[in-house]
Write an enzyme that holds these catalytic residues in place. Structure first.
Site, short mmCIF file in Angstrom:
data_model
loop_
_atom_site.label_atom_id
_atom_site.label_comp_id
_atom_site.label_asym_id
_atom_site.label_seq_id
_atom_site.Cartn_x
_atom_site.Cartn_y
_atom_site.Cartn_z
N ASN A 85 2.21 -4.25 -5.66
CA ASN A 85 1.76 -5.92 -5.51
C ASN A 85 3.77 -6.35 -5.56
OD1 ASN A 85 -0.58 -6.13 -4.57
ND2 ASN A 85 -0.89 -4.93 -6.84
N ARG B 85 -4.87 -4.01 -12.92
CA ARG B 85 -3.46 -5.72 -13.20
C ARG B 85 -2.40 -5.74 -14.30
NH1 ARG B 85 -1.65 -8.39 -8.87
NH2 ARG B 85 -3.12 -7.35 -7.64
N ARG C 102 -10.49 -5.95 -13.16
CA ARG C 102 -10.73 -6.82 -11.85
C ARG C 102 -12.33 -6.03 -11.75
NH1 ARG C 102 -5.86 -7.37 -8.70
NH2 ARG C 102 -5.92 -5.21 -9.41
N LYS D 109 -8.17 1.36 3.97
CA LYS D 109 -7.68 0.78 3.64
C LYS D 109 -6.83 0.05 4.96
CE LYS D 109 -7.13 1.17 -1.59
NZ LYS D 109 -5.80 1.11 -2.41
N ARG E 28 -15.32 -3.00 -4.51
CA ARG E 28 -13.82 -3.72 -4.93
C ARG E 28 -13.80 -4.85 -5.76
NH1 ARG E 28 -13.94 -7.11 0.61
NH2 ARG E 28 -15.76 -7.19 0.28
N ASP F 116 -1.08 -2.01 -9.36
CA ASP F 116 -2.34 -1.05 -9.34
C ASP F 116 -3.24 0.07 -10.11
OD1 ASP F 116 -2.70 -4.12 -8.95
OD2 ASP F 116 -3.79 -4.27 -6.83
N GLU G 36 -1.62 -0.12 -5.94
CA GLU G 36 -1.16 -0.55 -5.16
C GLU G 36 -0.11 -0.51 -5.17
OE1 GLU G 36 -2.90 -3.83 -3.10
OE2 GLU G 36 -4.52 -2.39 -2.57
N LYS H 179 0.94 -1.22 -0.68
CA LYS H 179 -0.16 -0.13 0.36
C LYS H 179 0.82 1.11 0.17
CE LYS H 179 -3.71 -2.54 0.47
NZ LYS H 179 -3.07 -4.08 0.60
#
Length: 326
Positions: A285, A212, A227, A162, A235, A275, A283, A127
């Protein structure tokens, strides 16, 4: 090559969508040797980091979730005996995970090639890492002080909250200025002001998907996996009912990826999932990014193949640098 994968228990892997499985299957198709290591099998002993590893064979029943592999007996192998060791253990990112990165960092010092870099995995909170690239992120606040979050909410009217240590969309809240539950949500999330969280302005483009973008060796794949949230949900995570749709990268997606890619690769982060919602980076990842199989199934682009190619190429460079140090 001898490739070792540090992963969760094999029986828990969902082979129809798991990216580690995609990489193992691709590597096996090229006659590379695959070994499996579980987190508890990383050991420091007699001055070296070793593992209890097992050789993995992917069977002809590879379409069967319950009968897709065979394993040999466990053997003891130093991590530097492998051509590459891929750290693919899923979060939670707890103290045991951190201890594993310490052991893997020691293994690096003994000549092991670890993907992703253990130090960088520790340094890149998934994050908070976006704050290194403020030009791409939405209005963001990181604090545990509730009055500051209330002020942020009054300014932006509609925000996302978050926790800094969650994954898969867990414990993420959307809060409106008129929400009567704001105080109790903040008390719960910050543990009465003792736990730091992130607040971001809500990005309405989430209806078009939380994209993503996979970076491999600093370069983006040509498709993202958008997504898309199910109706009534904010979400897009697939495990919360989102639908994954592969899409070509937009001009802005490419700008973000091409800016971050080389810097992340320079820090030993070979496989990264960015993201992006709308035009905003949300984000970074670095633990066990996924999405390879969905992109391949929808577009035919072999993401796992791109990854195995990158491992082979960078392994050659690592070997050359060891033989001819500057």
């Amino acid at each position: 090559m001898k490739l070792a994968f540090i992963i969760d228990q094999l029986e828990a892997i969902k082979i129809q969508k798991d990216s580690s499985y995609a990489m193992m299957r691709e590597a096996a198709s090229r006659n590379h040797e695959i070994y499996i290591i579980h987190q508890e099998d990383l050991i420091w002993r007699d001055g070296a980091v070793v593992s209890f590893s097992t050789r993995l064979t992917i069977t002809e029943n590879s379409g069967n979730e319950r009968d897709w592999y065979q394993t040999d007996d466990k053997i003891t192998m130093p991590l530097n005996a492998f051509d590459a060791v891929l750290m693919r253990k899923d979060p939670p990112f707890n103290m045991e995970y951190i201890y594993s990165t310490y052991l893997l960092e020691l293994a690096e010092q003994q000549g092991a090639y670890i993907i992703n870099s253990p130090r960088s995995i520790r340094d890149f909170n998934e994050k908070l890492a976006i704050t290194k690239f403020p030009q791409f992120i939405p209005p963001t606040l990181v604090t545990r002080q509730e009055p500051l979050i209330i002020e942020f909410l009054q300014q932006h009217k509609d925000i996302i909250l978050k926790p800094l240590d969650s994954m898969g969309g867990a414990s993420i809240f959307r809060v409106h200025e008129t929400d009567h539950n704001v105080n109790v949500i903040l008390e719960t999330m910050t543990h009465y002001g003792t736990r730091t969280i992130m607040a971001q302005r809500f990005i309405p483009e989430i209806t078009e998907g939380d994209k993503r973008i996979l970076l491999i060796a600093g370069k983006p794949t040509p498709y993202s996996l958008a997504r898309i949230p199910r109706p009534g949900e904010t979400r897009g995570n697939l495990n919360t009912g989102g639908t994954g749709v592969a899409r070509p990268l937009s001009k802005n997606d490419k700008k973000i990826a091409e800016t971050l890619g080389p810097e992340l690769m320079n820090q030993g982060l070979m496989l990264v999932g960015l993201d992006v919602i709308g035009d905003c980076l949300t984000e970074i990842n670095v633990t066990s990014p996924t999405g390879m199989q969905e992109i391949y199934n929808q577009t035919g682009f072999n993401v796992a193949g791109m990854m195995i190619d990158a491992i082979a190429e960078n392994n050659d460079r690592v070997c050359a640098s060891n033989l001819h140090p500057q």
